[in-house]
Scaffold this motif. Structure first.
Motif, short mmCIF file in Angstrom:
data_model
loop_
_atom_site.label_atom_id
_atom_site.label_comp_id
_atom_site.label_asym_id
_atom_site.label_seq_id
_atom_site.Cartn_x
_atom_site.Cartn_y
_atom_site.Cartn_z
N UNK A 158 5.90 1.12 8.17
CA UNK A 158 5.71 -0.03 7.28
C UNK A 158 6.45 -1.24 7.85
N UNK A 159 5.94 -2.49 7.55
CA UNK A 159 6.63 -3.68 8.06
C UNK A 159 8.03 -3.80 7.44
N UNK A 160 8.88 -4.46 8.21
CA UNK A 160 10.26 -4.57 7.73
C UNK A 160 10.33 -5.45 6.48
N UNK A 161 9.50 -6.57 6.46
CA UNK A 161 9.48 -7.46 5.29
C UNK A 161 8.87 -6.71 4.12
N UNK A 162 9.44 -6.85 2.96
CA UNK A 162 8.90 -6.17 1.79
C UNK A 162 7.61 -6.87 1.36
N UNK A 163 6.48 -6.11 1.12
CA UNK A 163 5.16 -6.69 0.88
C UNK A 163 5.08 -7.44 -0.46
N UNK A 164 5.59 -6.84 -1.51
CA UNK A 164 5.37 -7.47 -2.81
C UNK A 164 6.13 -8.79 -2.99
N UNK B 8 -5.27 2.91 13.22
CA UNK B 8 -4.55 4.15 13.53
C UNK B 8 -5.15 5.34 12.80
N UNK B 9 -5.54 5.08 11.54
CA UNK B 9 -6.14 6.17 10.76
C UNK B 9 -7.46 6.61 11.38
N UNK C 41 -0.80 -13.23 6.28
CA UNK C 41 -1.39 -12.88 7.58
C UNK C 41 -0.77 -11.60 8.12
N UNK C 42 0.56 -11.55 7.96
CA UNK C 42 1.31 -10.38 8.43
C UNK C 42 0.80 -9.10 7.73
N UNK C 43 0.59 -9.27 6.42
CA UNK C 43 0.14 -8.14 5.61
C UNK C 43 -1.23 -7.66 6.10
N UNK C 44 -2.17 -8.66 6.32
CA UNK C 44 -3.52 -8.31 6.78
C UNK C 44 -3.47 -7.59 8.11
N UNK D 110 -2.35 -4.07 7.76
CA UNK D 110 -3.41 -3.24 7.19
C UNK D 110 -4.44 -2.87 8.26
N UNK D 111 -4.76 -3.90 9.10
CA UNK D 111 -5.74 -3.68 10.16
C UNK D 111 -5.25 -2.59 11.11
#
Ligand code: GAL
Length: 363
Positions: free
Chosen positions: A14-20, A41-42, A29-32, A35-36
């Motif tokens: 998971x990214x270091x920055x908290x999403x919520x 990876x999945x 943008x970071x969130x997108x 997710x991409x």
């Protein structure tokens, strides 16, 4: 599989920055982006999972007519063979035609398996020099293994002959161990009849029989072994049909006998008949597959019954002979469609056996 899973889980961080808490456009943008990456990876994981899964399924399959290798990576040498089910494992014995064998000797190899797919080489259990002054090109063919419950001994039967197939006898070798070194005992003509190709049958009550081809009488003889299995003591059935490569199975209250016509190494349409008792009466013979398929180039050697917790399957075991490169002869094993007096050999496709349940799946 678990290694792959672990590898991918490690990479999905998971990214270091908290999403919520992210409110700015950069955060979006970071969130997108994350997710991409995650879905990529999945997807990769799913792909690898499918590839590994299908590879492992393929390694569980029997591939009729293909090169079949043992645990050493060597081509299995068990031609014209038979199988003895012993203490939960299948022991396959057959003619060992390895090219580097001593040309003056004849060999029988033994393999063991629990799933009928993976076979472990247990050795050349018989390496016999001409036991009866049979001369050059003497013959030891179609070995079949029995275990005698009274004496505890393992008794190996085989067709023993001179180079012209005139002697027409059965040979016997014994061992205390199933995969031990078998000692040659003797040869004889069962019930004083000529005997060439032999087959074996163990009935549901444990009684043991030899099926042999008797040329002068143009018949297929089913005979019971003596109490110690050291000889053949009683004719049970004489089937007036010039057939060889004899095999028998008892399935749902009927006996099915199977054999090939006598065309030497060349394949022919194998046929079967049925009877309510081993002593007959036997029906007329019918083809097990379309005539033009010529048993898919194979010749019968055994019908193997697998009794599972849910189902009973019957496997046709045949040899695809390659007389010029006999060591490269192949095995054609296919589960048959059997019941109500009908026996049908489907065309060759990879198949799977569920040893515990007893079912087979053709792919
Ligand atoms: C076949 C027989 C084989 C082998 C061959 C030799 O009919 O089934 O076991 O004896 O002939 O030509």
């Amino acid at each position: 599989m678990f290694c792959f899973l672990a590898l991918f889980i490690q990479r999905i961080r998971l990214p270091k920055t908290s999403w919520h808490l992210s409110k700015t456009g950069t955060d979006e943008r970071l969130k997108k982006d994350q997710m991409k990456k995650l879905s990529m990876l999945l997807l990769r994981f799913l792909f690898v999972f499918m590839v590994v899964k299908s590879a492992s399924a393929a390694s569980q399959q029997v591939l009729p007519g293909e090169v079949w290798r043992d645990n050493r990576g060597q081509q299995i040498q068990a031609h014209g063979g038979g199988i003895l089910h012993w203490k939960g494992a299948y022991y396959w014995v057959g003619e060992d035609r390895t090219q580097s064998n001593d040309p003056d000797k004849r060999y029988v190899a033994c393999y063991v398996s629990r799933d009928l797919v993976h076979w472990t080489f247990r050795g050349q259990v018989l390496a016999l020099a001409d036991p009866e002054h049979l001369g050059p090109n003497w013959v030891l063919e179609r070995p079949k293994l029995f275990h005698n419950p009274r004496t505890g001994k393992f008794v190996l039967y085989f067709h023993l002959d001179d180079g012209h197939y005139k002697l027409a006898r059965v040979g016997i070798a014994v061992s205390e161990r199933i995969d031990g070194n078998y000692t040659y005992v003797k040869s004889f003509r069962p019930l004083d009849q000529e005997s060439r190709d032999i087959g074996q049958f163990i009935d549901d009550d444990g009684s043991a029989y030899l099926i042999f081809e008797s040329r002068p009488t143009k018949g297929f003889i089913i005979a019971r072994l003596s109490d110690d299995y050291m000889t053949v003591d009683k004719q049970i059935s004489f089937i007036r049909a010039p057939l060889e490569g004899g095999a028998l199975v008892h399935y749902n209250g009927l006996y099915y006998v199977l054999g090939s016509h006598m065309t030497g190494w060349r394949p022919n349409p194998n046929v079967y008949a049925t009877a309510p008792l081993l002593s007959g009466p036997w029906t007329e013979f019918k083809d097990i597959a379309p005539q033009k398929a010529s048993t898919y180039e194979a010749q019968s050697t055994m019908l193997l019954k697998i009794v599972g917790s849910k189902e009973t399957s019957v496997i046709f075991m045949g040899d695809v002979w390659k007389p010029r490169t006999i060591w490269d002869s192949r095995y054609l094993w296919i589960p048959v469609q059997i019941g109500n007096g009908e026996l049908h050999l489907p065309s060759p496709h990879p198949w799977l056996l569920n040893v515990k349940a007893g079912g087979t799946t053709i792919k």
